[in-house]
Design an enzyme around this catalytic site. Structure first.
Site, PDB file in Angstrom:
ATOM      1  CG  ASP A  13      -1.911   1.098   1.292  1.00 16.75           C
ATOM      2  OD1 ASP A  13      -2.895   0.968   2.030  1.00 16.75           O
ATOM      3  OD2 ASP A  13      -1.710   2.113   0.608  1.00 16.75           O
ATOM      4  CG  ASP A 108      -2.750   3.496  -2.506  1.00 13.53           C
ATOM      5  OD1 ASP A 108      -3.835   2.897  -2.469  1.00 13.53           O
ATOM      6  OD2 ASP A 108      -2.227   4.031  -1.518  1.00 13.53           O
ATOM      7  CD  GLU A 109      -5.335  -1.396  -0.114  1.00 12.11           C
ATOM      8  OE1 GLU A 109      -5.864  -0.263  -0.210  1.00 12.11           O
ATOM      9  OE2 GLU A 109      -5.756  -2.284   0.626  1.00 12.11           O
TER      10      GLU A 109
HETATM   11  P1  TTP Z   1      -5.192   5.215   0.948  1.00 14.28           P
HETATM   12  O1  TTP Z   1      -4.209   4.132   0.654  1.00 14.28           O
HETATM   13  O2  TTP Z   1      -6.343   4.900   1.849  1.00 14.28           O
HETATM   14  O3  TTP Z   1      -4.455   6.463   1.588  1.00 14.28           O
HETATM   15  P2  TTP Z   1      -3.030   7.058   1.285  1.00 14.28           P
HETATM   16  O4  TTP Z   1      -2.263   6.236   0.313  1.00 14.28           O
HETATM   17  O5  TTP Z   1      -3.206   8.486   0.899  1.00 14.28           O
HETATM   18  O6  TTP Z   1      -2.351   7.032   2.713  1.00 14.28           O
HETATM   19  P3  TTP Z   1      -1.765   5.775   3.514  1.00 14.28           P
HETATM   20  O7  TTP Z   1      -0.330   6.110   3.717  1.00 14.28           O
HETATM   21  O8  TTP Z   1      -2.528   5.758   4.788  1.00 14.28           O
HETATM   22  O9  TTP Z   1      -1.993   4.554   2.690  1.00 14.28           O
HETATM   23  O10 TTP Z   1      -5.799   5.778  -0.395  1.00 14.28           O
HETATM   24  C1  TTP Z   1      -5.060   5.874  -1.604  1.00 14.28           C
HETATM   25  C2  TTP Z   1      -5.445   7.138  -2.359  1.00 14.28           C
HETATM   26  O11 TTP Z   1      -6.850   7.150  -2.596  1.00 14.28           O
HETATM   27  C3  TTP Z   1      -5.159   8.401  -1.575  1.00 14.28           C
HETATM   28  O12 TTP Z   1      -3.828   8.882  -1.766  1.00 14.28           O
HETATM   29  C4  TTP Z   1      -6.186   9.349  -2.075  1.00 14.28           C
HETATM   30  C5  TTP Z   1      -7.364   8.471  -2.492  1.00 14.28           C
HETATM   31  N1  TTP Z   1      -8.440   8.554  -1.481  1.00 14.28           N
HETATM   32  C6  TTP Z   1      -9.467   9.485  -1.705  1.00 14.28           C
HETATM   33  O13 TTP Z   1      -9.490  10.176  -2.718  1.00 14.28           O
HETATM   34  N2  TTP Z   1     -10.438   9.591  -0.739  1.00 14.28           N
HETATM   35  C7  TTP Z   1     -10.444   8.847   0.405  1.00 14.28           C
HETATM   36  O14 TTP Z   1     -11.337   8.984   1.249  1.00 14.28           O
HETATM   37  C8  TTP Z   1      -9.369   7.892   0.603  1.00 14.28           C
HETATM   38  C9  TTP Z   1      -9.329   7.054   1.851  1.00 14.28           C
HETATM   39  C10 TTP Z   1      -8.409   7.790  -0.371  1.00 14.28           C
HETATM   40 MG    MG Z   2      -2.088   4.156   0.571  1.00 15.35          MG
END
Ligand code: TTP
Ligand code: MG
Length: 368
Positions: A13, A108-109
């Protein structure tokens, strides 16, 4: 505890994904609180933010107005979704060099089923993936290695950002006993509340309950709670990722300015693409060629040209294809440089691809 899965699962992730992509192009903002989202005046919301902004309480899905109240110096950048999709594609492309079974969960995962049940080998693969993503894409990912999807995801969240954790079979009992029920992905606010009313706060509390008790209170969800609180998860990694492109790129230690050096760099990229294309498992068809340019001011541009035929993976380019690809790449580059002529920091070259039946395709179709 017995385990059905022999292969190990890796969950990756990316850290603050959208924000990390924006920050790599704006290194001067690296130590400031930065978010990506809509404007407060437009009733916008935060998509994500970097870890500095998180210290102020800024979170995804929060209104930008609220985020700016919590963190008055927050820098809010407008999202560039097509860029995020492109980076996501490249990240999954890197995953595909390490696993034949990839299940994307979000941009991203992804879950990767690894081809080995050796913890040390798999840990090295995980670290290599992290290094590759950091060096090629200039963002970080957190990774978790374990026996199943649930535990691998738990592990990747353990020490974000840029974290790596292994939950081995012998660690499961201890990890689960201390875990809050809210850490089980399907346990949302309502279930958590209901569990709390029953005096169940940790997975250890949950383990004390019988399957009958849990199904009585939570219906079909009861079985899931019963399994997860013990670290069990029989879901397999489903190979649902479809490659859409393959590319190679080079960042230059000295920005390119002269035509002859740009031309030489392009020729060498055609050679690199040929190598990647040869190594790619067969069955892909290239349908267009694209070039990517990052200028010294970090602005990015791409140009793409569709083929009227196809070229298939798993083989070297023929001399004729090599010539034609080089010439098309030069035309694309010239077109981009006619709009903006500036020194070049990075050059990339790639194909948009789809999966296809090779037998139907004739290699000489390319550019006909
Ligand atoms: P996530 O993997 O949930 O968050 P992240 O990568 O920004 O942070 P983390 O380090 O905790 O993994 O989500 C991936 C992308 O999806 C994030 O960069 C932006 C988008 N996203 C939104 O647009 N709205 C949301 O509510 C969430 C949770 C994510
Ligand atoms: Mg992320």
């Amino acid at each position: 505890m017995s385990f059905n899965n022999q292969r190990l699962v890796l969950h990756c992730d990316a850290d603050s994904f959208f924000a990390a992509i924006e920050l790599r192009d704006r290194p001067q903002l690296k130590n400031l609180p930065v978010a990506v989202g809509g404007r407060a005046t437009d009733r916008g919301v935060i998509a994500t933010c970097n870890y500095i902004a998180r210290k102020f309480g800024v979170r995804s899905a929060m209104s930008t107005a609220m985020a700016e109240k919590l963190c008055p110096n927050l820098i809010v950048l407008a999202p560039r979704f097509s860029l995020y999709r492109q980076v996501s594609e490249e990240m999954h492309g890197i995953f595909s060099n390490y696993s034949r079974c990839i299940e994307p969960i979000a941009l991203d995962e992804a879950y990767l089923e690894l081809d080995s049940d050796d913890w040390n080998i798999c840990a090295e693969i995980a670290k290599d993936i992290q290094r590759q993503i950091e060096s090629i894409l200039a963002i970080t990912v957190s990774a978790g290695l374990s026996r199943n999807k649930f535990l691998a995801k738990l592990a990747s969240e353990w020490n974000k950002p840029a974290g790596f954790k292994i939950i081995r079979d012998e660690d499961v009992a201890q990890v689960m006993s201390q875990l809050a029920v809210g850490k089980i992905p399907s346990v949302g606010g309502k279930t958590k509340e209901k569990l709390a009313k029953l005096g169940i706060v940790t997975c250890r509390d949950l383990q004390q309950q019988s399957l009958d008790f849990l199904t009585q209170h939570f219906g079909v969800h009861g079985q899931l709670l019963f399994d997860r609180c013990r670290g069990r998860d029989l879901r397999t990694v489903k190979n649902t990722w479809i490659r859409k492109s393959i590319s190679v790129e080079r960042t230059f230690s000295n920005d390119l300015v002269r035509d002859d050096e740009i031309s030489a760099a392009l020729n060498s990229l055609v050679g690199l693409l040929d190598e990647r294309w040869l190594r790619l498992k067969s069955g892909y068809l290239a349908k267009s060629l694209f070039v990517k340019i990052k200028y010294s001011d970090f602005s990015l541009t791409t140009r793409e040209s569709a083929f009227s035929g196809y070229i298939h993976s798993g083989e070297h380019f023929s001399p004729q294809q090599q010539l034609q690809l080089t010439s098309t790449a030069k035309t694309l580059l010239t077109s981009a440089l006619s709009v903006k002529k500036a020194s070049i920091r990075l050059l990339g070259l790639g194909f948009s691809v789809h999966q296809g039946d090779q037998k139907q395709m004739n290699q000489t179709d390319l550019f006909m």
